[in-house]
Design a protein around this motif. Structure first.
Motif, PDB file in Angstrom:
ATOM      1  N   TRP A 145       0.819  -1.211   0.000  1.00 30.87           N
ATOM      2  CA  TRP A 145       0.000   0.000   0.000  1.00 30.87           C
ATOM      3  C   TRP A 145       0.852   1.260   0.000  1.00 30.87           C
ATOM      4  O   TRP A 145       2.026   1.240   0.314  1.00 30.87           O
ATOM      5  CB  TRP A 145      -1.002   0.021   1.149  1.00 30.87           C
ATOM      6  CG  TRP A 145      -0.449  -0.122   2.544  1.00 30.87           C
ATOM      7  CD1 TRP A 145      -0.277  -1.286   3.233  1.00 30.87           C
ATOM      8  CD2 TRP A 145      -0.030   0.929   3.438  1.00 30.87           C
ATOM      9  NE1 TRP A 145       0.225  -1.033   4.487  1.00 30.87           N
ATOM     10  CE2 TRP A 145       0.382   0.315   4.645  1.00 30.87           C
ATOM     11  CE3 TRP A 145       0.036   2.315   3.330  1.00 30.87           C
ATOM     12  CZ2 TRP A 145       0.854   1.049   5.738  1.00 30.87           C
ATOM     13  CZ3 TRP A 145       0.509   3.046   4.417  1.00 30.87           C
ATOM     14  CH2 TRP A 145       0.903   2.407   5.604  1.00 30.87           C
ATOM     15  N   VAL A 188      -2.425  -2.323  -3.573  1.00 34.25           N
ATOM     16  CA  VAL A 188      -2.244  -3.388  -4.561  1.00 34.25           C
ATOM     17  C   VAL A 188      -2.010  -4.674  -3.759  1.00 34.25           C
ATOM     18  O   VAL A 188      -0.900  -4.928  -3.300  1.00 34.25           O
ATOM     19  CB  VAL A 188      -1.055  -3.115  -5.508  1.00 34.25           C
ATOM     20  CG1 VAL A 188      -0.938  -4.218  -6.556  1.00 34.25           C
ATOM     21  CG2 VAL A 188      -1.216  -1.761  -6.196  1.00 34.25           C
ATOM     22  N   LEU A 191       2.587  -5.765  -6.061  1.00 33.71           N
ATOM     23  CA  LEU A 191       3.196  -4.433  -6.067  1.00 33.71           C
ATOM     24  C   LEU A 191       4.699  -4.588  -6.247  1.00 33.71           C
ATOM     25  O   LEU A 191       5.357  -5.296  -5.497  1.00 33.71           O
ATOM     26  CB  LEU A 191       2.874  -3.692  -4.763  1.00 33.71           C
ATOM     27  CG  LEU A 191       3.156  -2.191  -4.738  1.00 33.71           C
ATOM     28  CD1 LEU A 191       2.252  -1.492  -3.718  1.00 33.71           C
ATOM     29  CD2 LEU A 191       4.604  -1.880  -4.398  1.00 33.71           C
ATOM     30  N   TYR A 221      -6.794  -3.543  -7.794  1.00 33.58           N
ATOM     31  CA  TYR A 221      -6.228  -2.583  -6.851  1.00 33.58           C
ATOM     32  C   TYR A 221      -7.346  -1.720  -6.294  1.00 33.58           C
ATOM     33  O   TYR A 221      -8.501  -1.800  -6.725  1.00 33.58           O
ATOM     34  CB  TYR A 221      -5.144  -1.726  -7.520  1.00 33.58           C
ATOM     35  CG  TYR A 221      -5.564  -0.993  -8.769  1.00 33.58           C
ATOM     36  CD1 TYR A 221      -5.921   0.349  -8.748  1.00 33.58           C
ATOM     37  CD2 TYR A 221      -5.608  -1.654  -9.999  1.00 33.58           C
ATOM     38  CE1 TYR A 221      -6.296   1.017  -9.907  1.00 33.58           C
ATOM     39  CE2 TYR A 221      -5.998  -0.995 -11.161  1.00 33.58           C
ATOM     40  CZ  TYR A 221      -6.337   0.334 -11.105  1.00 33.58           C
ATOM     41  OH  TYR A 221      -6.719   1.003 -12.244  1.00 33.58           O
ATOM     42  N   THR A 232      -6.051  -3.117   3.223  1.00 31.82           N
ATOM     43  CA  THR A 232      -5.116  -4.022   2.555  1.00 31.82           C
ATOM     44  C   THR A 232      -5.250  -5.434   3.099  1.00 31.82           C
ATOM     45  O   THR A 232      -5.286  -6.417   2.345  1.00 31.82           O
ATOM     46  CB  THR A 232      -3.675  -3.528   2.719  1.00 31.82           C
ATOM     47  OG1 THR A 232      -3.578  -2.179   2.257  1.00 31.82           O
ATOM     48  CG2 THR A 232      -2.706  -4.398   1.936  1.00 31.82           C
TER      49      THR A 232
END
Length: 215
Positions: free
Chosen positions: A130, A149, A153, A177, A203
């Motif tokens: 994040w 993400v 990521l 996302y 997240t």
């Protein structure tokens, strides 16, 4: 009905204070080649999939654009849930070549209302997936922007106007996302720490969604 500029003033119903300009705004995408961001034009078509009181889902389709010699097109599916500050987006990029490309999800480096910029603090958490930006405006409180993400990521970058979150994508496979924001004057998030805690919690939820089994 109140006149063109009334939405730039806080009249108790919120206000328009987020400057976009030539940036990616909050969550716009592009193709990153390591030094330059290649972006498409405005969406060509749209489709509303669901428009209920709790959840809305719609898709935007973008014509192909040139990204450093590769023609890339995109379909974005937005899922907007009531009561959430971050919206889920699934972007499906289509391109030739059979290889991965690097996609960037961007946030305007300084979106403060009419240039009334104050202190801006960025937090990057690649391990958990994040990114946040907290803008303490000289006027109109503070703004928090966030990108999550959950998987994939690959790092961070920036250009002149954007902070960028990077991910690898393959042609035809959706990248999931989450993007969104919060305003201190709404009362939910009044500090950077509160905003970061919310984004970190979202997240964790995105990484471990509720599983439903029908028997």
């Amino acid at each position: 009905n109140k006149g063109h500029d009334h939405y730039h003033k806080d009249e108790g119903e919120g206000m328009d204070m987020y400057q976009v300009g030539t940036s990616r705004g909050c969550g716009g995408t592009g193709v990153w080649d390591g030094g330059k961001l290649y972006v498409g034009r405005n969406y060509k078509s749209w489709n509303v999939i669901a428009n209920g009181p709790i959840r809305a889902i719609f898709e935007l389709t973008y014509d192909a654009w040139d990204a450093a010699g590769t023609k890339v097109s995109e379909v974005k599916r937005f899922t907007v849930d009531a009561g959430h500050n971050l919206d889920q987006i699934e972007s499906t990029f289509t391109f030739d070549g059979g290889k991965e490309i690097t996609v960037a999800i961007g946030v305007n480096k300084d979106s403060a209302d009419r240039g009334q910029s104050g202190k801006i603090e960025v937090t990057k958490n690649q391990t958990d997936g994040w990114f946040t930006q907290w803008e303490m405006q000289k006027e109109n409180g503070s703004l928090g922007e966030g990108i999550v993400v959950p998987t994939g990521l690959r790092g961070f970058a920036e250009d002149k106007v954007n902070q960028l979150v990077l991910a690898k994508v393959t042609s035809g496979k959706a990248l999931r996302y989450y993007v969104g924001g919060g305003w201190s004057k709404a009362g939910e998030f009044t500090t950077k720490e509160q905003w970061n805690s919310y984004v970190a919690s979202m997240t964790s939820r995105a990484k471990s969604p509720v599983q439903v089994t029908l028997k």
